[in-house]
Design a protein around this motif. Structure first.
Motif, short mmCIF file in Angstrom:
data_model
loop_
_atom_site.label_atom_id
_atom_site.label_comp_id
_atom_site.label_asym_id
_atom_site.label_seq_id
_atom_site.Cartn_x
_atom_site.Cartn_y
_atom_site.Cartn_z
N SER A 130 0.86 -1.19 0.00
CA SER A 130 0.00 0.00 0.00
C SER A 130 0.89 1.23 0.00
CB SER A 130 -0.93 0.01 1.22
OG SER A 130 -0.17 0.05 2.41
N GLY A 131 0.26 2.38 -0.27
CA GLY A 131 1.00 3.64 -0.18
C GLY A 131 1.38 4.26 -1.50
N GLY A 132 1.11 3.58 -2.59
CA GLY A 132 1.44 4.16 -3.89
C GLY A 132 0.53 5.33 -4.21
N PHE B 284 10.91 -4.51 -5.35
CA PHE B 284 11.22 -4.49 -6.77
C PHE B 284 10.25 -3.52 -7.45
CE2 PHE B 284 14.12 -8.08 -7.59
CZ PHE B 284 14.13 -8.64 -6.33
N ARG B 285 10.57 -3.16 -8.68
CA ARG B 285 9.64 -2.33 -9.44
C ARG B 285 9.66 -2.75 -10.90
NH1 ARG B 285 12.86 3.49 -9.03
NH2 ARG B 285 14.60 2.96 -10.41
N GLN B 286 8.56 -2.45 -11.57
CA GLN B 286 8.44 -2.81 -12.98
C GLN B 286 7.70 -1.71 -13.72
OE1 GLN B 286 6.75 -6.67 -13.73
NE2 GLN B 286 7.72 -6.78 -15.74
N ALA B 287 8.39 -1.07 -14.66
CA ALA B 287 7.77 -0.06 -15.51
C ALA B 287 7.20 -0.74 -16.75
CB ALA B 287 8.82 0.98 -15.89
N PRO B 288 6.25 -0.11 -17.42
CA PRO B 288 5.65 -0.71 -18.62
C PRO B 288 6.71 -1.07 -19.66
CG PRO B 288 4.38 1.18 -17.92
CD PRO B 288 5.61 1.17 -17.07
N LYS C 19 11.76 10.86 -8.94
CA LYS C 19 11.99 11.29 -10.32
C LYS C 19 10.97 10.60 -11.23
CE LYS C 19 16.97 11.32 -9.38
NZ LYS C 19 18.29 10.77 -9.80
N PRO C 20 10.69 11.20 -12.39
CA PRO C 20 9.75 10.53 -13.32
C PRO C 20 10.19 9.10 -13.66
CG PRO C 20 10.09 12.79 -13.98
CD PRO C 20 11.04 12.55 -12.84
N GLU C 21 11.47 8.84 -13.71
CA GLU C 21 11.94 7.49 -14.03
C GLU C 21 11.71 6.49 -12.90
OE1 GLU C 21 13.69 10.37 -14.24
OE2 GLU C 21 15.81 10.05 -13.71
N ASP C 22 11.24 6.95 -11.76
CA ASP C 22 10.86 6.04 -10.68
C ASP C 22 9.44 5.50 -10.87
OD1 ASP C 22 12.53 8.24 -8.41
OD2 ASP C 22 13.27 6.32 -9.16
N THR C 23 8.74 6.01 -11.86
CA THR C 23 7.37 5.55 -12.13
C THR C 23 7.36 4.08 -12.48
OG1 THR C 23 6.63 7.73 -12.88
CG2 THR C 23 5.40 5.82 -13.67
N ALA C 24 6.57 3.30 -11.74
CA ALA C 24 6.51 1.86 -11.92
C ALA C 24 5.49 1.27 -10.95
CB ALA C 24 7.87 1.22 -11.66
N VAL C 25 5.20 0.00 -11.15
CA VAL C 25 4.50 -0.76 -10.12
C VAL C 25 5.57 -1.31 -9.18
CG1 VAL C 25 3.03 -2.73 -9.62
CG2 VAL C 25 2.61 -1.36 -11.68
N TRP D 62 5.46 -13.00 -3.35
CA TRP D 62 5.28 -11.68 -3.93
C TRP D 62 3.93 -11.10 -3.57
CZ3 TRP D 62 9.01 -9.18 -6.80
CH2 TRP D 62 10.12 -9.96 -7.17
N GLY D 63 3.89 -9.79 -3.43
CA GLY D 63 2.62 -9.09 -3.35
C GLY D 63 2.11 -8.77 -4.74
N LEU D 64 0.95 -8.13 -4.81
CA LEU D 64 0.34 -7.80 -6.09
C LEU D 64 0.81 -6.47 -6.65
CD1 LEU D 64 -3.30 -9.04 -5.48
CD2 LEU D 64 -1.43 -10.20 -6.66
N GLY D 65 1.48 -5.67 -5.83
CA GLY D 65 2.06 -4.43 -6.30
C GLY D 65 1.20 -3.20 -6.03
N THR D 66 1.87 -2.05 -6.04
CA THR D 66 1.20 -0.77 -5.89
C THR D 66 1.82 0.22 -6.87
OG1 THR D 66 0.55 0.94 -4.27
CG2 THR D 66 2.75 0.00 -4.02
N GLN D 67 0.97 1.00 -7.53
CA GLN D 67 1.43 1.89 -8.59
C GLN D 67 2.00 3.18 -8.00
OE1 GLN D 67 1.33 1.56 -12.18
NE2 GLN D 67 2.59 3.41 -12.04
N VAL D 68 3.18 3.55 -8.48
CA VAL D 68 3.79 4.84 -8.15
C VAL D 68 3.98 5.60 -9.45
CG1 VAL D 68 5.86 6.00 -7.29
CG2 VAL D 68 4.94 4.01 -6.07
#
Length: 126
Positions: free
Chosen positions: A7-9, A37-41, A87-93, A116-122
């Motif tokens: 949570s918290g995204g 971890f993070r994953q951008a489109p 930063k904009p490049e930190d945008t990811a799940v 793993w969790g299901l992720g939160t969007q930042v």
């Protein structure tokens, strides 16, 4: 059964801050390594930070060193990621993960993590 719930995204302007939380349940995590971890489109999932449940060892990706801080609250069984100077490049799940201990090296690859969790969007706007 291990459950991890992030949570918290949210949406924040560049230079802003967010704190992600990951509530862990289902077992004792005393020997586990917990990671973010993070994953951008269109990109592969990448390591952000990790911490042993004891808190004695921490490990950060170079891209977030000095801006992000990983921590955990043992009593609450919760993992945190404080993100400053976004930063904009930190945008990811952003995903929370837990690794069964297998050796002395801190795990830094997705395949080394077992839960793993299901992720939160930042999303960081410029």
């Amino acid at each position: 059964q291990v459950q991890l719930v992030e949570s918290g995204g949210g949406l924040v302007q560049a230079g802003g801050s967010l704190r992600l939380s990951c509530a862990a349940s289902g077992r004792t995590f005393s020997n586990y390594v917990m990671g973010w971890f993070r994953q951008a489109p269109g990109m592969e999932r990448e390591f952000v930070a990790a911490i042993t449940w004891s808190g004695r060892s921490l490990y950060y990706a170079d891209s977030v060193k000095g801006r992000f801080t990983i921590s955990r609250d043992i009593a609450k069984k919760t993992l945190y990621l404080q993100m400053n100077g976004l930063k904009p490049e930190d945008t990811a799940v952003y995903y929370c993960a837990a690794a069964v201990p297998r050796g002395t090296a801190m795990p830094g690859r997705p395949g080394e993590y077992d839960y793993w969790g299901l992720g939160t969007q930042v999303t960081v706007s410029s």
